[in-house]
Design a protein around this motif. Structure first.
Motif, short mmCIF file in Angstrom:
data_model
loop_
_atom_site.label_atom_id
_atom_site.label_comp_id
_atom_site.label_asym_id
_atom_site.label_seq_id
_atom_site.Cartn_x
_atom_site.Cartn_y
_atom_site.Cartn_z
N GLY A 113 20.90 71.93 -29.41
CA GLY A 113 20.53 72.45 -30.72
C GLY A 113 21.61 73.27 -31.39
N ARG A 114 22.46 73.90 -30.59
CA ARG A 114 23.46 74.81 -31.15
C ARG A 114 24.72 74.10 -31.63
N PHE A 115 25.14 73.05 -30.90
CA PHE A 115 26.45 72.47 -31.17
C PHE A 115 26.41 71.08 -31.80
N ARG A 116 25.27 70.40 -31.73
CA ARG A 116 25.21 69.06 -32.33
C ARG A 116 24.39 69.11 -33.61
N PRO A 117 24.86 68.44 -34.66
CA PRO A 117 24.09 68.43 -35.90
C PRO A 117 22.74 67.76 -35.69
N PRO A 118 21.73 68.15 -36.46
CA PRO A 118 20.37 67.65 -36.24
C PRO A 118 20.28 66.12 -36.20
N GLU A 119 21.06 65.44 -37.02
CA GLU A 119 20.96 63.97 -37.06
C GLU A 119 21.48 63.32 -35.78
N LEU A 120 22.19 64.09 -34.95
CA LEU A 120 22.71 63.54 -33.69
C LEU A 120 21.92 64.01 -32.47
N HIS A 121 20.88 64.79 -32.70
CA HIS A 121 20.07 65.25 -31.56
C HIS A 121 19.42 64.06 -30.87
N SER A 122 19.42 64.10 -29.56
CA SER A 122 18.82 63.03 -28.77
C SER A 122 17.58 63.56 -28.07
N GLU A 123 16.40 63.15 -28.53
CA GLU A 123 15.16 63.60 -27.90
C GLU A 123 15.07 63.07 -26.47
N LYS A 124 15.62 61.89 -26.23
CA LYS A 124 15.61 61.34 -24.87
C LYS A 124 16.41 62.23 -23.93
N TRP A 125 17.56 62.71 -24.40
CA TRP A 125 18.40 63.60 -23.60
C TRP A 125 17.71 64.93 -23.35
N VAL A 126 17.11 65.49 -24.40
CA VAL A 126 16.40 66.76 -24.26
C VAL A 126 15.23 66.61 -23.29
N ALA A 127 14.49 65.51 -23.41
CA ALA A 127 13.35 65.28 -22.52
C ALA A 127 13.81 65.14 -21.07
N HIS A 128 14.97 64.52 -20.88
CA HIS A 128 15.53 64.38 -19.52
C HIS A 128 15.79 65.75 -18.91
N GLN A 129 16.38 66.64 -19.70
CA GLN A 129 16.67 67.99 -19.22
C GLN A 129 15.37 68.80 -19.05
N ARG A 130 14.43 68.60 -19.95
CA ARG A 130 13.16 69.31 -19.86
C ARG A 130 12.42 68.92 -18.57
N GLY A 131 12.53 67.65 -18.20
CA GLY A 131 11.90 67.19 -16.97
C GLY A 131 12.46 67.90 -15.75
N LYS A 132 13.76 68.14 -15.73
CA LYS A 132 14.37 68.88 -14.62
C LYS A 132 13.79 70.29 -14.54
N MET A 133 13.67 70.93 -15.70
CA MET A 133 13.12 72.28 -15.73
C MET A 133 11.69 72.30 -15.22
N GLU A 134 10.89 71.36 -15.69
CA GLU A 134 9.47 71.34 -15.30
C GLU A 134 9.31 71.08 -13.81
N ARG A 135 10.10 70.17 -13.26
CA ARG A 135 10.01 69.89 -11.82
C ARG A 135 10.50 71.08 -11.00
N ALA A 136 11.53 71.75 -11.50
CA ALA A 136 12.03 72.93 -10.80
C ALA A 136 10.99 74.04 -10.79
N LEU A 137 10.33 74.26 -11.91
CA LEU A 137 9.29 75.28 -11.97
C LEU A 137 8.15 74.96 -11.00
N ALA A 138 7.74 73.70 -10.97
CA ALA A 138 6.67 73.30 -10.06
C ALA A 138 7.08 73.51 -8.61
N TYR A 139 8.31 73.19 -8.29
CA TYR A 139 8.80 73.37 -6.92
C TYR A 139 8.83 74.85 -6.56
N MET A 140 9.34 75.66 -7.49
CA MET A 140 9.38 77.11 -7.25
C MET A 140 7.99 77.66 -6.98
#
Length: 200
Positions: A113-140
């Protein structure tokens, strides 16, 4: 004196600062702010990666990243409380690695969100990273350690800093789903004054 190049909002810098307090070596370290986005900041000459935290030794030699710095602090501490030896070493390092990986995924979302202009944002990429966070939280949450006396080790410190960063950048959105983690973090903060001292 050792010099720690970092910034107030850096969760990895916070991890090192808490570790220094817990290891009773904070009085040997001077904190200096660094701006990773400024090409004129001396950080890029001190650390070829231009990343924080970077610890400058008394002879100017740099140490990076946070895991290496923590290992060094553990060595120079009056007692090696950050990273235990023997059978407990690997589980503690694994807990630190999980927290660091969750932070990497969180930071990549912030940078999207900070470095890429909005038209280049990749929801697929963000969702991929969000999945890592969610799985890490569940594991913790599933592998919470029982409250214990004594100084926190680096796995606990890393986990607390990761949850603190989730509060800072994601408005504490994890809290409603993981009440046991909320209680764990509150207990960590109560027994580790440096957590409040290093809050961004």
């Amino acid at each position: 004196m050792l010099i720690l190049r970092t910034s107030p909002a850096s969760p990895f810098g916070r991890k090192v600062r808490i570790a220094a307090e817990v290891a009773a070596v904070a009085d040997r370290i001077r904190i200096e702010n660094a701006d990773t986005g400024n090409p004129d900041d001396s950080l890029r000459r001190q650390n070829p990666l231009g990343k924080i935290p970077t610890l400058l030794m008394e002879d100017g030699e740099p140490l990076f990243d946070s895991r290496v710095i923590v290992e060094y602090l553990n060595e120079i501490a009056p007692a090696p409380v950050l990273v235990p030896s023997g059978a407990q070493r690997i589980p503690v390092l694994r807990q630190q690695a999980l927290a660091d990986g969750m932070l990497d995924a969180a930071i990549l979302q912030v940078y999207e969100g900070r470095f890429r202009p909005p038209e280049l944002h990749s929801e697929k990429w963000v969702a991929h990273q969000r999945g890592k966070m969610e799985r890490a939280l569940a594991y913790m949450a599933h592998h919470l350690s029982a409250p214990r006396a004594g100084a926190p080790h680096i796995g606990e410190i890393g986990q607390a800093c990761a949850l603190g960063y989730m509060d800072l950048r994601f408005a504490g959105s994890w809290r409603s789903e993981y009440p046991a983690l909320v209680s764990w973090l509150e207990d960590f903060a109560r027994r580790t004054p440096a957590f409040a001292m290093t809050a961004p």
